[in-house]
Design an enzyme around this catalytic site. Structure first.
Site, PDB file in Angstrom:
ATOM      1  N   HIS A 400      43.761  45.865  32.641  1.00 41.87           N
ATOM      2  CA  HIS A 400      42.530  45.447  33.307  1.00 41.87           C
ATOM      3  C   HIS A 400      41.319  46.238  32.819  1.00 41.87           C
ATOM      4  CE1 HIS A 400      40.433  43.037  36.017  1.00 41.87           C
ATOM      5  NE2 HIS A 400      41.045  43.300  37.165  1.00 41.87           N
ATOM      6  N   ASP A 404      39.430  41.111  31.738  1.00 41.13           N
ATOM      7  CA  ASP A 404      39.016  40.751  33.091  1.00 41.13           C
ATOM      8  C   ASP A 404      39.968  39.725  33.682  1.00 41.13           C
ATOM      9  OD1 ASP A 404      36.802  42.421  32.958  1.00 41.13           O
ATOM     10  OD2 ASP A 404      35.520  40.846  32.110  1.00 41.13           O
TER      11      ASP A 404
END
Length: 429
Positions: A400, A404
């Site tokens: 992450h 995204d």
């Protein structure tokens, strides 16, 4: 006398464990005959004999840890099974004038049969060719202590011969506060009950298993790992495969499996979401304008991930052939370091073992891994009707920090769309 040394083990691999000796001292050997097997962090390496003769001495025993270019054994060229190096040296002196050649600064003239004690680091058996200097090997006890303390050889000043790091050097570095931030240590194991102790078996982890454990934990500690899920109707691919599998195998000489569809679908999706095919290097993001697809393969010794290079430029037949070849090499322990390096994205198929759902762990430094699972018929609503469809859960684990949520979901949806309608792969949609 010919030396048998540890070959180059591959990028970033500096040591190995002697797993098995196929020969014993006194055995005759032929050139390129396998002498022993070394186990590295990633692959098993066979060491062939560099010459024909007799294996006169084994220096590194089974279970020993050895570095690159370390001495494994000595071979007496052209000697009979019972003839040793000292005997050959005595014969050589007897045929001459009875005097040994004076030893110069390089050690020339001195043979392994000389009565002088050969000290550690001395050059022996030097001939017309100059022996190149080798990096000193740190003491095994020092290396073990450095590993436990999180130190590298560069963090400790060696005081041994040629800068070799000794145990005392590590202790001194530790007393001076030279430790790095220590990784959390595993809690001590609770003692077994007396009646259970005799029924337990303790087996040392292989280097491959130790590396798997370390890398998987590093992935969890380093990456901001998150997993997103979806499901795919495999009906279209199963119909296409059943229709063309015989013709495909007849023309290309390989079976048409599901993996090539997943590889092509992932390559297609990676073009739209390049973050999943990138990696973090410090404060930079390195985007890969190619796809080297890692395909996780389970073997008796552990999980390995051989790589199909430039998978985005290959057709279904090329991908199936290469995956098949890599799978055979993995099961036979014949994978080379080149077969396992450079992957940019990984596919793991837990479905072959019956897994219905799982969250795969990243393969650092990659930023994405796709988990395939078991195909199972489930009731689905199609055009207002409940019908049984062959469904598979898909799981995308991603870093992450670089990917995204929108990009991860988009990637997985594109894979789903390509699998449910393979015509999209032909039209690049």
């Amino acid at each position: 006398m010919t030396e048998v040394r540890v070959p180059t083990l591959g990028e970033s691999v500096t040591e190995a464990t002697v797993a098995t000796w196929f020969k014993k001292p006194g055995d005759k050997v032929e050139t390129d005959e396998m002498l022993c097997e070394l186990e590295t962090d990633k692959v098993t390496v066979e060491v062939p004999s560099p010459a024909s003769g007799t294996l006169s001495e084994i220096v590194a025993q089974e279970g020993d840890t050895v570095g690159v270019d370390a001495l494994l054994a000595q071979i007496s060229e052209g000697a009979s099974g019972g003839e040793t190096a000292p005997r050959k040296a005595e014969d050589a002196r007897a045929e001459g004038d009875g005097e040994s050649a004076p030893e110069d600064s390089a050690g020339n003239g001195k043979t392994t049969g000389d009565s002088d004690t050969v000290a550690e680091g001395d050059t022996v058996n030097a001939g017309p060719e100059e022996t190149k200097p080798r990096d000193p090997e740190d003491a095994p006890s020092a290396k073990k202590m450095m590993d436990e303390a999180g130190l590298s050889a560069g963090d400790v000043k060696g005081t041994g011969k040629d800068g070799r790091v000794m145990k005392g050097d590590v202790l001194k570095a530790l007393s001076e506060g030279g430790t790095k931030q220590e990784a959390p240590k595993q809690a001590p194991r609770a003692p077994s009950r007396p009646e259970d102790a005799d029924r337990e078996e303790r087996v040392k982890m292989t280097r491959l298993r130790q590396t798997i454990a370390r890398r998987l934990k590093e992935a969890q500690n380093t990456a901001a790992m998150l997993t997103t899920y979806n499901e795919v109707d495999m009906g279209a691919i199963m119909d296409l495969r059943n229709e063309y599998k015989d013709l495909f195998q007849k023309k290309h000489g390989v079976k048409l499996g599901f993996m090539s569809f997943f590889v092509k679908a992932c390559c297609h999706a990676l073009k739209e979401v390049p973050d999943v095919n990138a990696e973090i290097d410090g404060t930079d993001v390195v985007y890969k304008n190619f796809v080297h697809m890692g395909v996780a393969v389970g073997t008796p010794t552990g999980l390995v991930v051989p790589v199909v290079r430039d998978a985005d430029q290959k057709g279904f037949a090329e991908i199936e052939k290469e995956i098949g070849d890599l799978g055979v090499k993995a099961r036979d322990g014949k994978l080379s370091m080149a077969d396992m390096q450079g992957g940019t994205f990984t596919i793991s198929n837990g479905g072959v073992y019956g897994s219905l759902m799982s969250s795969p762990i990243l393969n650092p430094p990659q930023s994405g891994i796709l988990g395939m699972h078991k195909i199972q018929e489930r009731p689905m609503v199609v055009n207002g009707q409940i019908v049984a469809r062959p469904m598979m859960y898909l799981a995308l684990s991603y870093d992450h920090r670089i990917v995204d949520g929108k990009g991860a979901v988009t990637f997985l949806v594109r894979v789903k769309e390509a699998l449910e309608d393979p015509r999209r792969l032909l039209m690049d949609l």
